[in-house]
Design an enzyme around this catalytic site. Structure first.
Site, PDB file in Angstrom:
ATOM      1  CB  CYS A 160      -9.598   4.948   0.279  1.00 17.17           C
ATOM      2  SG  CYS A 160      -8.045   5.535   1.013  1.00 17.17           S
ATOM      3  CB  THR A 161      -6.602   0.648   2.723  1.00 11.33           C
ATOM      4  OG1 THR A 161      -5.590   1.519   2.223  1.00 11.33           O
ATOM      5  CG2 THR A 161      -6.800  -0.516   1.774  1.00 11.33           C
ATOM      6  CG  HIS A 162      -5.908   6.003   4.766  1.00 11.75           C
ATOM      7  ND1 HIS A 162      -5.192   5.562   3.690  1.00 11.75           N
ATOM      8  CD2 HIS A 162      -5.004   6.499   5.647  1.00 11.75           C
ATOM      9  CE1 HIS A 162      -3.904   5.802   3.905  1.00 11.75           C
ATOM     10  NE2 HIS A 162      -3.763   6.370   5.084  1.00 11.75           N
ATOM     11  CB  CYS A 186      -2.878   0.882  -2.474  1.00  8.79           C
ATOM     12  SG  CYS A 186      -3.038   2.607  -2.924  1.00  8.79           S
ATOM     13  CE1 TYR A 240       2.638   5.313  -3.786  1.00  7.22           C
ATOM     14  CE2 TYR A 240       1.305   3.492  -4.582  1.00  7.22           C
ATOM     15  CZ  TYR A 240       2.530   3.987  -4.197  1.00  7.22           C
ATOM     16  OH  TYR A 240       3.617   3.169  -4.216  1.00  7.22           O
ATOM     17  N   GLY A 241      -3.080   8.819  -3.615  1.00  3.13           N
ATOM     18  CA  GLY A 241      -4.429   9.135  -4.101  1.00  3.13           C
ATOM     19  C   GLY A 241      -4.612  10.481  -4.769  1.00  3.13           C
ATOM     20  CD  GLU A 288      -1.322   8.494   6.396  1.00  2.00           C
ATOM     21  OE1 GLU A 288      -0.279   8.805   6.968  1.00  2.00           O
ATOM     22  OE2 GLU A 288      -1.539   7.358   5.945  1.00  2.00           O
ATOM     23  CG  ASP A 336      -1.831   1.184   1.308  1.00  2.00           C
ATOM     24  OD1 ASP A 336      -2.469   1.468   0.283  1.00  2.00           O
ATOM     25  OD2 ASP A 336      -1.929   1.831   2.365  1.00  2.00           O
ATOM     26  CB  SER A 337       0.414   4.823  -0.701  1.00  2.00           C
ATOM     27  OG  SER A 337      -0.719   5.054   0.094  1.00  2.00           O
TER      28      SER A 337
END
Lengths: 263, 263
Positions: B184-186, B73, B42-43, B152, B10-11
């Site tokens: 999105c994995t976040h 990702c 990355y997004g 983040e 992933d990023s």
């Protein structure tokens, strides 16, 4: 050499707010701007990582034969100013020192608020420099980690930004600061909302003008002013996504850029 | 070989939400996780840039002798899934395809909301895959560029996040989606606030479980399941700031990591 360009770097677009003032003050200078967009943002990375990227950015500009380097990024200054200055044979202007100079010129005591990234706040560089220059001036440092994404994503005039700025700045009011320093080159784009939140009695200090003035003074002192009478040129380089940089640059620079190179 | 590890990238931290589910389902597999923290996020980068970084990330894992690659990702899948699959000789699981599979298993018509980064939305990959699988299902894609910085920067339970989520998701309601895919994995870390805003009648789909299930199915199909009966190990690599990654990993993974390597 006098005809060599001035180099200026930032992690991305923010430094364009400094370039803008620099070109107004020194219209006959040629400039090369480097935005390290591959590694953007610097402000939430570790000091070691920011140091590495900042040295790479400085060396890219050195290869372009610059006569003076402006570090327009507060986070880069915080982690790398001393190392870059030791490493290079040309004059180096750091925006953080110019912010401190501006504060000490305007105020002799009291509390000044510093709004900045986490990296800049945690480095303590502003505090150390201010302590050396005038211990009667106190700094209240406030990390505003969401301000950069707000600007980068185009929310600088959005009600969301008003909310986020209010949430962050409410911590400032009990400290009754005499002024607030915009300690990140993205923050001038949030100036109207920050001023609205702090009220008209707290001046906002953007060190870009002091940075440009110090650049001129240094060029004169080193006999490096460009004697050309025609307008200077500016070249733009980024480490990734030149087109995205070009499209967003107008907000920061005030006019569109024709071409951005990938370094 | 059966004893080789599964690679997952992933990023940054987000893919740990996928790793977590993967290890629960496949406790005897060894895993190597790579977070491309030097180039995070990355997004909001261009497809060409995301492709370059994704290929580098995949090749780093190939050098670690992985037997299967999970691209955790969504932005990396959007820009690089086909290229990586062509480039590698091992099975590649893309989280975007697993999201689509999950939607088509659960729904046969109507509108599904996709919440994702700008890069994922602009790529149109989700739309193309869904059109191929079931044209009666429509996707309403919504770029949520501020959600990643919120997570983040540690604002996942903060009133600011409630405001920002409300502001973004108000565009969804007139579309009356049957469900919303967390693209999105976040975003799983914002799940309680997103669910609160959309109300209890709109299920939130996190493709992490489908991604883990497909990994198991693929390992069995290729006779690549690890026969060991002891618990599998996991190694963590990042392209910068290992200590920051280690400190923040617990939020995503549910338990602390002892050591993170710099790749």
């Amino acid at each position: 050499m006098q005809t060599d360009p001035i180099g200026i770097f930032d992690s991305g677009l923010g430094g364009l707010t400094v370039l803008r003032v620099l070109r107004e003050l020194l219209p006959h200078e040629n400039c090369i701007y480097f935005g390290d967009t591959a590694h953007l943002p610097y402000g939430n990375k570790s000091p070691e990582t920011i140091l590495r990227y900042s040295l790479e950015s400085a060396h890219f500009l050195i290869q372009q034969q610059i006569k003076l380097l402006v570090i327009a990024c507060h986070s880069a200054c915080s982690a790398a100013l001393e190392s870059i200055r030791k490493d290079l044979d040309i004059p180096v202007i750091g925006i953080v020192e110019q912010g401190i100079d501006e504060i000490t010129r305007r105020y002799s005591d009291g509390t000044i608020a510093l709004l900045a990234t986490r990296a800049t706040v945690h480095s303590g560089l502003y505090e150390r420099l201010l302590e050396q220059r005038n211990p009667a001036l106190k700094l209240f440092s406030l990390a505003c980690p969401l301000f950069v994404p707000l600007v980068e994503e185009g929310y600088e005039a959005h009600p969301i930004s008003t909310q986020i700025i209010r949430e962050h700045l409410q911590l400032l009011k009990p400290k009754a600061p005499k002024a607030a320093l915009l300690g990140c080159t993205h923050f001038p784009l949030l100036r109207p909302l920050i001023q609205q939140e702090l009220g008209p009695d707290i001046p906002l200090i953007d060190p870009a003008s002091a940075c440009a003035a110090q650049t001129k003074t240094t060029l004169i002192a080193h006999d490096l002013l460009n004697p050309q009478t025609s307008p200077g040129t500016t070249q733009f380089f980024v480490s990734s996504d030149p087109e995205k940089f070009r499209l967003h640059s107008k907000t920061f620079l005030g006019h569109p850029i024709e071409h951005v190179n990938e370094a």
